[in-house]
Design a protein around this motif. Structure first.
Motif, PDB file in Angstrom:
ATOM      1  N   UNK A   1       0.835  -1.201   0.000  1.00 30.74           N
ATOM      2  CA  UNK A   1       0.000   0.000   0.000  1.00 30.74           C
ATOM      3  C   UNK A   1       0.870   1.250   0.000  1.00 30.74           C
ATOM      4  N   UNK A   2       1.976   1.205   0.761  1.00 35.07           N
ATOM      5  CA  UNK A   2       2.883   2.336   0.805  1.00 35.07           C
ATOM      6  C   UNK A   2       3.537   2.619  -0.532  1.00 35.07           C
ATOM      7  N   UNK A   3       3.856   1.565  -1.262  1.00 38.12           N
ATOM      8  CA  UNK A   3       4.469   1.766  -2.578  1.00 38.12           C
ATOM      9  C   UNK A   3       3.485   2.416  -3.548  1.00 38.12           C
ATOM     10  N   UNK A   4       2.226   2.000  -3.479  1.00 36.07           N
ATOM     11  CA  UNK A   4       1.220   2.619  -4.350  1.00 36.07           C
ATOM     12  C   UNK A   4       0.997   4.085  -3.974  1.00 36.07           C
ATOM     13  N   UNK A   5       0.964   4.351  -2.687  1.00 36.30           N
ATOM     14  CA  UNK A   5       0.803   5.730  -2.222  1.00 36.30           C
ATOM     15  C   UNK A   5       2.016   6.566  -2.627  1.00 36.30           C
ATOM     16  N   UNK A   6       3.202   5.977  -2.494  1.00 34.88           N
ATOM     17  CA  UNK A   6       4.433   6.678  -2.835  1.00 34.88           C
ATOM     18  C   UNK A   6       4.473   7.058  -4.310  1.00 34.88           C
ATOM     19  N   UNK A   7       3.925   6.199  -5.161  1.00 36.89           N
ATOM     20  CA  UNK A   7       3.914   6.489  -6.596  1.00 36.89           C
ATOM     21  C   UNK A   7       3.134   7.768  -6.887  1.00 36.89           C
ATOM     22  N   UNK A   8       1.985   7.919  -6.222  1.00 40.62           N
ATOM     23  CA  UNK A   8       1.174   9.130  -6.415  1.00 40.62           C
ATOM     24  C   UNK A   8       1.876  10.360  -5.840  1.00 40.62           C
ATOM     25  N   UNK A   9       2.487  10.202  -4.685  1.00 37.36           N
ATOM     26  CA  UNK A   9       3.174  11.332  -4.063  1.00 37.36           C
ATOM     27  C   UNK A   9       4.424  11.720  -4.844  1.00 37.36           C
ATOM     28  N   UNK A  10       5.103  10.743  -5.414  1.00 35.69           N
ATOM     29  CA  UNK A  10       6.281  11.046  -6.222  1.00 35.69           C
ATOM     30  C   UNK A  10       5.890  11.888  -7.436  1.00 35.69           C
ATOM     31  N   UNK A  11       4.722  11.582  -8.023  1.00 35.46           N
ATOM     32  CA  UNK A  11       4.244  12.392  -9.147  1.00 35.46           C
ATOM     33  C   UNK A  11       3.975  13.824  -8.707  1.00 35.46           C
ATOM     34  N   UNK A  12       3.437  13.998  -7.501  1.00 35.54           N
ATOM     35  CA  UNK A  12       3.202  15.337  -6.966  1.00 35.54           C
ATOM     36  C   UNK A  12       4.538  16.049  -6.710  1.00 35.54           C
ATOM     37  N   UNK A  13       5.516  15.296  -6.232  1.00 32.57           N
ATOM     38  CA  UNK A  13       6.838  15.875  -6.002  1.00 32.57           C
ATOM     39  C   UNK A  13       7.476  16.312  -7.316  1.00 32.57           C
ATOM     40  N   UNK A  14       7.380  15.474  -8.329  1.00 30.41           N
ATOM     41  CA  UNK A  14       7.960  15.806  -9.633  1.00 30.41           C
ATOM     42  C   UNK A  14       7.305  17.048 -10.242  1.00 30.41           C
TER      43      UNK A  14
END
Length: 214
Positions: free
Chosen positions: A9-22
């Motif tokens: 679940x954390x990896x899926x959440x991280x993917x969305x947050x990484x897009x926000x960071x980028x």
């Protein structure tokens, strides 16, 4: 939809947050996990964002003789945040909660001492603080956490969780600058139902995630 475990679940959440960071939306990020369950999720997020990971200890306040019925929450040395409607429904006053609050405050401080091992709490001023939990049912503990964070003058506050009840997600939008919940099932029931493996984490698991050596 169910997550295999908190790390997935954390990896899926991280993917969305990484897009926000980028996209430039998460400058100077710092990840705060709500232990214990939120730590496994937050560890994946912090790694993906190359951000510091720390914890914010929050305790639910349960009704006397009905501990699973949450009537409030507290974070740090903050004044407990109580659900006035729930108290009225149960015919309780603040004085009735005094023993529960005292017990939960003691457990909160025990965990803070254990998890920090003498380390100071992180300075949140000017940071993008991402508060992470493994899921939100009522949102009471997350709301207490967000208010405690807000008082420390971060530049931006983001709440992130893999799964939330629609009601909790809506409540959090009044507390955070941004709310990211991957899934908001209408028939929510309980956080654990949305994980295949929802084993309870231990203090050792938290310390391991924080790379703290006893």
């Amino acid at each position: 939809m169910r997550f295999r475990d908190r790390r997935q679940a954390g990896r899926e959440l991280a993917e969305k947050l990484r897009a926000r960071q980028d996209a430039g939306a998460l400058p100077r990020p710092l990840v705060l996990a709500l232990p214990r369950g939120g730590v496994a999720v937050a560890g994946e997020v912090a790694a993906a964002l190359d951000a510091p990971l720390d914890v914010l200890v929050v305790r639910k306040i349960g009704a006397p003789y009905q501990e699973e019925y949450g009537v409030g929450a507290m974070a740090g040395d903050e004044v407990p945040l109580l659900d006035e409607e729930a108290l009225r429904h149960l015919g309780l006053g603040v004085a009735d909660l005094a023993p529960v609050i005292e017990r939960e405050r003691a457990e909160l401080r025990r965990r803070e001492r254990l998890y920090r091992q003498g380390r100071p709490a992180p300075d949140l001023r000017g940071r993008t603080v991402i508060v992470v939990d493994d899921g939100l049912a009522t949102g009471s503990t997350a709301r207490a956490a967000l208010r405690a964070v807000r008082r420390q003058e971060p530049a931006r506050v983001v709440l992130a969780a893999p799964v939330c009840s629609p009601e909790a997600a809506e409540l959090m939008r009044a507390e955070a600058d941004e709310v990211l919940c991957l899934h908001q099932p209408a028939a929510f029931m309980a956080v654990g139902l949305w994980y295949e493996n929802f084993d309870q984490l231990t203090d050792h698991d938290v310390l391991e995630a924080l790379h703290v050596q006893l």
